[in-house]
Enzyme design. Structure first.
Site, PDB file in Angstrom:
ATOM      1  N   GLU A  23      -5.206   1.080   5.936  1.00 27.91           N
ATOM      2  CA  GLU A  23      -4.626   2.142   5.051  1.00 27.91           C
ATOM      3  C   GLU A  23      -5.574   3.248   4.931  1.00 27.91           C
ATOM      4  OE1 GLU A  23      -3.204   2.138   0.340  1.00 27.91           O
ATOM      5  OE2 GLU A  23      -5.080   1.071   0.748  1.00 27.91           O
ATOM      6  N   LYS A  33       4.592   1.076   0.116  1.00 32.98           N
ATOM      7  CA  LYS A  33       3.749   0.229  -0.815  1.00 32.98           C
ATOM      8  C   LYS A  33       4.630  -0.028  -2.100  1.00 32.98           C
ATOM      9  CE  LYS A  33      -1.075   0.313  -2.476  1.00 32.98           C
ATOM     10  NZ  LYS A  33      -2.066   1.122  -2.285  1.00 32.98           N
ATOM     11  N   CYS A  68      -2.906  -3.032   0.862  1.00 38.09           N
ATOM     12  CA  CYS A  68      -4.074  -2.925  -0.352  1.00 38.09           C
ATOM     13  C   CYS A  68      -3.720  -3.597  -1.475  1.00 38.09           C
ATOM     14  CB  CYS A  68      -4.402  -1.384  -0.644  1.00 38.09           C
ATOM     15  SG  CYS A  68      -6.089  -1.388  -1.015  1.00 38.09           S
TER      16      CYS A  68
END
Length: 334
Positions: A60, A133, A166
């Protein structure tokens, strides 16, 4: 793991490489272009060094960095279709390798914040998967929550690939969603600082074990003048054990052989600890076929749009004002 240092492509699986990219210091569009140059060159070099490499994964923020003063500006944002980002697709095609890449993506709705997005290009340069995300790292990240759900695609070596970014990996519900849709190799790209290093390692393992799937995760590495990023690429077996883990070295390439059909076989052959099946067929010994109803209050409430914690009214941080963000929503930071 079938070869020393995972240097060889298995005949019934895939060889993957996780690149602990040095956190890029990005202050201008030219810096972004330079980062794309480095990633394309390193992808080609890695494939040349590991001719059997099937999949290369980049962390990322590897494309556009983490300049929080500029990261939502038009200068810094990109589109998957634009020529600069499509260089990744061309690199995958030219080098006969699959790749996972990060992009802070313009939102087609100009009244909303951008997306934090990851894509998979296949070895023909085609877009195999696009993921936005779902769980931005609030309150520090200003990204719009993703609207594409948890897609899964066919990958090399019998793999069914899905991505998370993440903070997403801290949510067991999301890993279960990927597995429920057939994923057997769950890839996590991240830009975490060291404060959550141990929790990152823990959840990579637990996401694998809870769902009988491989997990592969890689983080940025190095210091950007504010935070240190820990690298430590990690591949976990479907039983939750760590197959390989990197160190904190920028540019370390963590390689691993994974055998997706072994995860598939565990899912079909196991009785004890086949928990992704057992959760939906509770007590099938006592009750043939298992009890099918959902016993979990939070799941029912979430589905009904009524999710509410007993202590929710006492929670102190519920917006981004601690990081200087407005509390009105909409598009800001241009």
């Amino acid at each position: 793991m079938g070869s020393i240092g995972s240097m060889n492509k298995p005949s019934e699986g895939m060889l993957m490489g996780l690149v602990q990219y040095p956190v890029p210091i990005v202050n201008s569009r030219r810096d972004i272009e330079a980062s794309v140059d480095r990633i394309c060159a390193a992808t080609a070099a890695t494939k040349a060094g590991y001719p059997g490499m099937d999949l290369i994964v980049w962390p990322e923020y590897s494309t556009q960095g983490l300049n929080t003063k500029k990261w939502v500006t038009e200068e810094f944002l990109m589109d998957v279709e634009e020529p600069l980002f499509q260089r990744y697709a061309q690199t995958c095609k030219e080098n006969d390798v699959w790749g996972v890449f990060s992009i802070m993506e313009r939102n087609p709705n100009k009244n909303q914040m951008p997306y934090n997005t990851a894509v998979i290009f296949n070895n023909k340069g085609e877009l195999a998967l696009k993921y936005r995300k779902l769980n931005p790292w609030v309150p520090i990240e200003p990204w719009m929550p993703g609207d594409l759900g948890q897609p899964v695609c066919d990958g090399p070596g019998g793999s069914k690939l899905s991505l998370c970014i993440c903070h997403d990996g801290m949510f067991p519900e999301q890993a279960r969603e990927a597995a429920y849709k057939g994923c057997n190799v769950y890839i996590r790209i991240s830009g975490y600082s060291t404060q959550v290093n141990e929790q990152w390692i823990l959840t990579n393992r637990s996401n694998a074990w809870h769902n009988l799937m491989y997990t592969a995760a890689v983080n940025l590495a190095g210091y950007d003048g504010v935070f240190y990023y820990f690298g430590e690429g990690q591949v976990c077996n479907f039983d939750g054990t760590t197959l390989v883990q990197g160190h904190r070295n920028p540019w370390e390439i963590v390689t691993a052989e994974v055998f997706p059909k072994m995860a598939d076989q565990a899912r079909t052959d196991w009785g004890l600890e086949n928990n992704i099946f057992n959760v939906g067929t509770r007590g099938y010994v006592a009750h043939p076929g298992g009890v099918k109803d959902c016993p979990y209050t939070w799941v029912k409430d979430f589905a009904a749009g009524k999710y509410h914690l007993p202590w929710e009214d006492k929670i102190k941080i519920k917006d981004g004002s601690i990081y200087g963000y407005p509390t009105t929503g909409g598009r800001f930071g241009l």
